[in-house]
Design a protein around this motif. Structure first.
Motif, PDB file in Angstrom:
ATOM      1  N   ASP A  55       0.793  -1.235   0.000  1.00 54.79           N
ATOM      2  CA  ASP A  55       0.000   0.000   0.000  1.00 54.79           C
ATOM      3  C   ASP A  55       0.824   1.284   0.000  1.00 54.79           C
ATOM      4  OD1 ASP A  55      -2.518  -1.242  -0.164  1.00 54.79           O
ATOM      5  OD2 ASP A  55      -2.506  -1.620   1.987  1.00 54.79           O
ATOM      6  N   VAL A  56       2.098   1.203  -0.332  1.00 59.78           N
ATOM      7  CA  VAL A  56       2.950   2.387  -0.445  1.00 59.78           C
ATOM      8  C   VAL A  56       3.320   2.546  -1.921  1.00 59.78           C
ATOM      9  CG1 VAL A  56       5.153   3.436   0.204  1.00 59.78           C
ATOM     10  CG2 VAL A  56       3.873   2.063   1.873  1.00 59.78           C
ATOM     11  N   LEU A  57       3.083   3.739  -2.466  1.00 59.79           N
ATOM     12  CA  LEU A  57       3.396   3.996  -3.869  1.00 59.79           C
ATOM     13  C   LEU A  57       4.817   4.515  -4.005  1.00 59.79           C
ATOM     14  CD1 LEU A  57       2.470   4.134  -6.827  1.00 59.79           C
ATOM     15  CD2 LEU A  57       1.614   6.448  -6.341  1.00 59.79           C
ATOM     16  N   PHE A  58       5.592   3.866  -4.864  1.00 60.24           N
ATOM     17  CA  PHE A  58       6.955   4.288  -5.182  1.00 60.24           C
ATOM     18  C   PHE A  58       7.011   4.693  -6.647  1.00 60.24           C
ATOM     19  CE2 PHE A  58       7.522   1.477  -1.566  1.00 60.24           C
ATOM     20  CZ  PHE A  58       8.446   2.165  -0.789  1.00 60.24           C
ATOM     21  N   ARG A  59       7.617   5.836  -6.922  1.00 61.90           N
ATOM     22  CA  ARG A  59       7.812   6.309  -8.290  1.00 61.90           C
ATOM     23  C   ARG A  59       9.271   6.104  -8.680  1.00 61.90           C
ATOM     24  NH1 ARG A  59       6.059  10.677 -11.092  1.00 61.90           N
ATOM     25  NH2 ARG A  59       7.461   9.726 -12.558  1.00 61.90           N
ATOM     26  N   ILE A  60       9.492   5.867  -9.953  1.00 63.78           N
ATOM     27  CA  ILE A  60      10.848   5.721 -10.468  1.00 63.78           C
ATOM     28  C   ILE A  60      11.100   6.854 -11.442  1.00 63.78           C
ATOM     29  CG2 ILE A  60      12.386   4.237 -11.782  1.00 63.78           C
ATOM     30  CD1 ILE A  60      10.785   1.874 -10.603  1.00 63.78           C
ATOM     31  N   PHE A  61      12.180   7.596 -11.215  1.00 69.51           N
ATOM     32  CA  PHE A  61      12.482   8.786 -11.998  1.00 69.51           C
ATOM     33  C   PHE A  61      13.836   8.687 -12.681  1.00 69.51           C
ATOM     34  CE2 PHE A  61       9.836  10.235  -8.486  1.00 69.51           C
ATOM     35  CZ  PHE A  61       8.880  11.003  -9.141  1.00 69.51           C
ATOM     36  N   PRO A  62      13.932   9.096 -13.944  1.00 69.97           N
ATOM     37  CA  PRO A  62      15.240   9.241 -14.578  1.00 69.97           C
ATOM     38  C   PRO A  62      15.822  10.600 -14.203  1.00 69.97           C
ATOM     39  CG  PRO A  62      13.506   9.664 -16.171  1.00 69.97           C
ATOM     40  CD  PRO A  62      12.830   9.323 -14.869  1.00 69.97           C
ATOM     41  N   LEU A  63      16.989  10.591 -13.597  1.00 70.37           N
ATOM     42  CA  LEU A  63      17.617  11.833 -13.158  1.00 70.37           C
ATOM     43  C   LEU A  63      19.096  11.841 -13.500  1.00 70.37           C
ATOM     44  CD1 LEU A  63      16.061  11.760  -9.606  1.00 70.37           C
ATOM     45  CD2 LEU A  63      15.308  13.176 -11.500  1.00 70.37           C
ATOM     46  N   ASN A  64      19.499  12.794 -14.297  1.00 71.51           N
ATOM     47  CA  ASN A  64      20.923  12.962 -14.624  1.00 71.51           C
ATOM     48  C   ASN A  64      21.610  11.661 -15.026  1.00 71.51           C
ATOM     49  OD1 ASN A  64      20.666  15.687 -13.942  1.00 71.51           O
ATOM     50  ND2 ASN A  64      21.068  15.223 -11.798  1.00 71.51           N
ATOM     51  N   LYS A  65      21.020  10.945 -15.938  1.00 73.64           N
ATOM     52  CA  LYS A  65      21.551   9.675 -16.461  1.00 73.64           C
ATOM     53  C   LYS A  65      21.533   8.552 -15.432  1.00 73.64           C
ATOM     54  CE  LYS A  65      24.459  11.950 -19.823  1.00 73.64           C
ATOM     55  NZ  LYS A  65      25.782  12.197 -20.315  1.00 73.64           N
ATOM     56  N   GLU A  66      20.918   8.794 -14.292  1.00 69.28           N
ATOM     57  CA  GLU A  66      20.740   7.749 -13.295  1.00 69.28           C
ATOM     58  C   GLU A  66      19.257   7.712 -12.947  1.00 69.28           C
ATOM     59  OE1 GLU A  66      23.392   8.201  -9.995  1.00 69.28           O
ATOM     60  OE2 GLU A  66      25.085   7.528 -11.192  1.00 69.28           O
ATOM     61  N   TRP A  67      18.866   6.732 -12.180  1.00 66.91           N
ATOM     62  CA  TRP A  67      17.459   6.561 -11.831  1.00 66.91           C
ATOM     63  C   TRP A  67      17.310   6.596 -10.328  1.00 66.91           C
ATOM     64  CZ3 TRP A  67      13.453   5.564 -15.410  1.00 66.91           C
ATOM     65  CH2 TRP A  67      13.879   5.568 -16.733  1.00 66.91           C
ATOM     66  N   SER A  68      16.238   7.191  -9.885  1.00 64.78           N
ATOM     67  CA  SER A  68      16.014   7.320  -8.456  1.00 64.78           C
ATOM     68  C   SER A  68      14.640   6.780  -8.094  1.00 64.78           C
ATOM     69  CB  SER A  68      16.128   8.788  -8.058  1.00 64.78           C
ATOM     70  OG  SER A  68      16.165   8.913  -6.667  1.00 64.78           O
ATOM     71  N   LEU A  69      14.533   6.308  -6.878  1.00 67.88           N
ATOM     72  CA  LEU A  69      13.289   5.767  -6.354  1.00 67.88           C
ATOM     73  C   LEU A  69      12.738   6.751  -5.328  1.00 67.88           C
ATOM     74  CD1 LEU A  69      11.451   3.162  -6.101  1.00 67.88           C
ATOM     75  CD2 LEU A  69      12.844   2.643  -4.101  1.00 67.88           C
TER      76      LEU A  69
END
Length: 191
Positions: A78-92
């Motif tokens: 029940d926790v939503l996690f987003r995945i983002f492309p940031l500066n050629k790396e990816w963050s959660l």
């Protein structure tokens, strides 16, 4: 034949109800509530950089790998996690608050705590970084609101979104994550 169809339908509905994880390949899937159910989350694996992160999910006792580039985000316990492309790396990022402005906290610790089933304490003792965006599907702005130091990115964000001045005033000078959370939670409650 009717009993077989009913049994299959019941099995599909029940597996969705008991899934601990739902993977959303796109924001549209998330909006529609039509993600891919998994029984559990196992782990994530990274290389020397975070440009390729492998998320290992479990379905019917089998491990399945999904790359960070192949999904928008996932809901785990029940926790939503987003995945983002940031500066050629990816963050959660864990989605902490939504409404007029979406608020995220970045760092793997939120996922670790969810996996271990440990509640977060009142004052988090984990390394997390705040981020926020106007819409849940927008790219986030990262950083703290500072009192003395002017941040060009922050000033540009504020100029592009002046309707959230009340929020910016609350955040001004706040460095403690609990204070930042409170600003977003209070602001998003006021519709």
């Amino acid at each position: 034949m009717k009993k077989i169809i009913l049994a299959v339908l019941l099995l599909v509905v029940c597996s969705d109800l008991f899934a601990q994880v739902t993977v959303y390949r796109t924001f549209k899937e998330y909006e529609r509530g039509k993600g891919e159910p998994y029984d559990d989350f196992d782990k994530w694996l990274t290389g020397a950089t975070l440009n390729k992160v492998k998320y290992i999910f479990i379905k019917n006792g089998e491990k399945e790998t999904i790359l960070n580039t192949e999904m928008w985000g996932f809901k785990y316990k029940d926790v939503l996690f987003r995945i983002f492309p940031l500066n050629k790396e990816w963050s959660l990022g864990k989605v902490m608050s939504t409404g007029k402005v979406a608020y995220y906290e970045f760092g793997w610790e939120h996922l670790r705590l969810a996996q271990k089933g440990k509640p977060e304490g009142k004052k988090p003792d984990i390394t997390i970084y705040p981020g926020y965006s106007i819409g849940l599907n927008d790219e986030p702005f990262f950083g703290y609101f500072r009192i003395k130091k002017k941040d060009k990115d922050l000033e540009a964000f504020k100029a592009a979104n002046p309707e959230h001045k009340t929020l910016y005033n609350c955040l001004e000078g706040k460095l403690e994550i609990l204070e930042i959370r409170a600003c977003f939670n209070d602001y998003n409650k006021k519709e």
